[in-house]
Design a protein around this motif. Structure first.
Motif, short mmCIF file in Angstrom:
data_model
loop_
_atom_site.label_atom_id
_atom_site.label_comp_id
_atom_site.label_asym_id
_atom_site.label_seq_id
_atom_site.Cartn_x
_atom_site.Cartn_y
_atom_site.Cartn_z
N ARG A 342 8.93 -1.12 21.42
CA ARG A 342 7.86 -1.82 22.14
C ARG A 342 6.53 -1.11 21.96
N GLU A 343 6.59 0.18 21.60
CA GLU A 343 5.37 0.93 21.34
C GLU A 343 4.96 0.78 19.88
N LYS A 344 3.68 0.91 19.61
CA LYS A 344 3.21 0.78 18.23
C LYS A 344 3.83 1.85 17.33
N LYS A 345 3.89 3.09 17.82
CA LYS A 345 4.44 4.18 17.02
C LYS A 345 5.94 4.34 17.22
N MET A 346 6.51 3.55 18.13
CA MET A 346 7.95 3.53 18.39
C MET A 346 8.51 4.84 18.94
N GLN A 350 5.44 12.55 14.91
CA GLN A 350 4.44 12.66 13.84
C GLN A 350 4.90 13.66 12.78
N ALA A 351 5.56 14.74 13.22
CA ALA A 351 6.07 15.73 12.27
C ALA A 351 7.13 15.12 11.36
N ASP A 352 8.00 14.25 11.93
CA ASP A 352 9.02 13.60 11.11
C ASP A 352 8.38 12.67 10.08
N LEU A 353 7.34 11.96 10.50
CA LEU A 353 6.65 11.04 9.59
C LEU A 353 5.99 11.81 8.45
N TYR A 354 5.31 12.90 8.76
CA TYR A 354 4.66 13.71 7.73
C TYR A 354 5.70 14.31 6.78
N GLN A 355 6.85 14.68 7.34
CA GLN A 355 7.91 15.23 6.49
C GLN A 355 8.39 14.19 5.48
N MET A 356 8.57 12.96 5.91
CA MET A 356 9.02 11.90 5.00
C MET A 356 7.95 11.62 3.94
N ALA A 357 6.68 11.65 4.34
CA ALA A 357 5.60 11.46 3.37
C ALA A 357 5.61 12.58 2.34
N GLY A 358 5.93 13.80 2.80
CA GLY A 358 6.04 14.93 1.88
C GLY A 358 7.18 14.73 0.89
N TYR A 359 8.30 14.19 1.36
CA TYR A 359 9.42 13.90 0.46
C TYR A 359 8.99 12.90 -0.62
N ALA A 360 8.27 11.85 -0.19
CA ALA A 360 7.84 10.82 -1.13
C ALA A 360 7.00 11.42 -2.25
#
Length: 409
Positions: A342-346, A350-360
């Motif tokens: 229900r939240e925009k960021k769910m 933020q650390a998990d998101l940055y980590q996934m971007a780093g993997y990409a």
């Protein structure tokens, strides 16, 4: 036997006096938990005002005659301890931290037992299965004064002890015996279990097994003794049994007593358990698509320090999917966390998101996934587009009850 059942993140009151069946612990039991805490991972539980709250570690803690079992919070089953216990057992079996019982269906019935009994009955079942094929026996050297020649006659000892006893022979011989370090460790663990607050079925099985080990010496085993054991063709069948013995001994707190009984803690980090559980599911799904799953790697460094040429910030994805040419197809991490779509960021870290971007960037993949347990506000996959790249990140719920069919992302 008395059992208190809690759901993950539930608080337990501390009272001056408690009655049988009351969902609370006494000050003495709280002091025992405080001593045990020093030997457990950080934040296994936290303290409030006259209460204790258990975090992401599930399992059982034995406090004298009382067992406190902490079960995972399973969406839709929060008020059903049996269902939560069943889900935890399934996760442990699928993550290969608990071996499935013979016949493959016994784990379903185990939900009716307290969690401590589940672990003990599972151990007894595996031990019974190995004993059916034979107990570990090994040759030990014996030196005895006997009436018949056996093995080799020891001339020096014969003259020393038997000059006036012609009917005796001092012999050295090898005897096949069950009294060996492997069996001594198993018997010690059976004795530990026998002193725990168990149900009738577990108590009966432990008594029967201890009778089988009656000829084995009583030895106080520890982790050092277990780690010194070696395995060969005759003993390798018992390697899993000995590893379970190690788990029980590691969870024992002999210096923390309530009455005459030592306390025991058998806890699982739900983050690590969920990772292993998810990896087992997705490994089979990947195989059907011609992919191979690797856990905790391949590891790569994120940056290189130019002046010293040192590689820094090691990256270690939970799951990497590779094709037949070892090219990276996709990367996924598993998280035992609650989200809210229900939240925009769910509620995604933020650390998990940055980590996934780093993997990409580092692994050059366009398909990423963060995997969470299915929950009230995460019923279906959600797709996120990483801005400035072609990579997409799927937020995937996994049903930990094992009742729903899972699809690969």
């Amino acid at each position: 036997m008395e059992v208190i059942t809690l759901i993950e993140h539930e608080s337990l009151p501390i009272v001056a006096q408690r009655s049988y069946g009351q969902k609370a612990i006494t000050g003495e039991q709280a002091k025992a938990l405080e001593k045990i805490e020093r030997q457990l991972p950080p934040q296994a539980y936290s303290w409030g005002h006259r209460s204790i709250k258990f975090a992401q570690y599930c399992g059982v803690i034995s406090l004298g005659p009382l067992s406190v079992e902490i079960l995972p919070k399973i969406y839709g089953r929060e008020t059903e301890p049996g269902a939560c216990r069943k889900a935890l057992i399934k996760m442990l079996i699928r993550a290969r931290q608990l071996k499935a019982q013979r016949g493959g269906t016994a784990n379903i019935a185990l939900q009716k037992h307290a969690l401590l009994d589940v672990f003990i009955l599972n151990f007894c079942d595996q031990l019974h299965a190995e004993l059916m094929q034979g107990m570990i026996r090994s040759y030990t050297e014996r030196n005895e004064n006997i009436s018949v020649l056996r093995g080799r006659l020891r001339i020096e000892q014969q003259f020393k002890y038997n000059l006036s006893h012609k009917e005796k022979l001092y012999c050295r011989y090898d005897e096949l015996s069950c009294d060996n370090p492997h069996n001594q460790v198993i018997k010690y663990v059976l004795r530990i279990m026998r002193n725990l607050p168990t149900g009738i079925m577990a108590s009966k099985q432990l008594t029967e097994l201890l009778m089988r080990f009656d000829a084995v010496s009583d030895v106080k085993a520890d982790l050092q003794i277990i780690d010194s054991l070696s395995f060969n063709r005759a003993t390798f069948r018992y390697e899993q049994i000995i590893m379970q013995c190690r788990w029980f001994i590691q969870g024992l707190h002999p210096d923390v007593l309530i009455g005459d009984n030592a306390c025991l803690s058998l806890l699982f980090d739900m983050n690590k358990l969920f990772e292993s559980y998810v990896a087992n599911i997705f490994r089979k799904l990947a195989w059907t698509q011609g992919l191979r799953l690797r856990e905790q790697g391949p590891q790569k460094y994120m940056v290189c320090r130019v002046d010293s040429n040192e590689q820094l910030f090691l990256m270690k994805p939970d799951m990497v999917f590779l094709d037949n040419s070892n090219h990276f197809e996709s990367i996924a991490d598993a998280k035992w966390k609650l989200l809210d779509d229900r939240e925009k960021k769910m509620g995604i870290s933020q650390a998990d998101l940055y980590q996934m971007a780093g993997y990409a960037t580092r692994y050059k993949v366009t398909r990423l996934a963060l995997i969470y347990p299915k929950q009230q506000w995460l019923q279906k996959p959600v797709v996120l587009q990483l801005q400035g790249s072609l990579s997409t990140l799927q937020i995937i719920p996994v049903d930990v009850t094992g009742e729903e069919k899972q699809e690969i992302f």
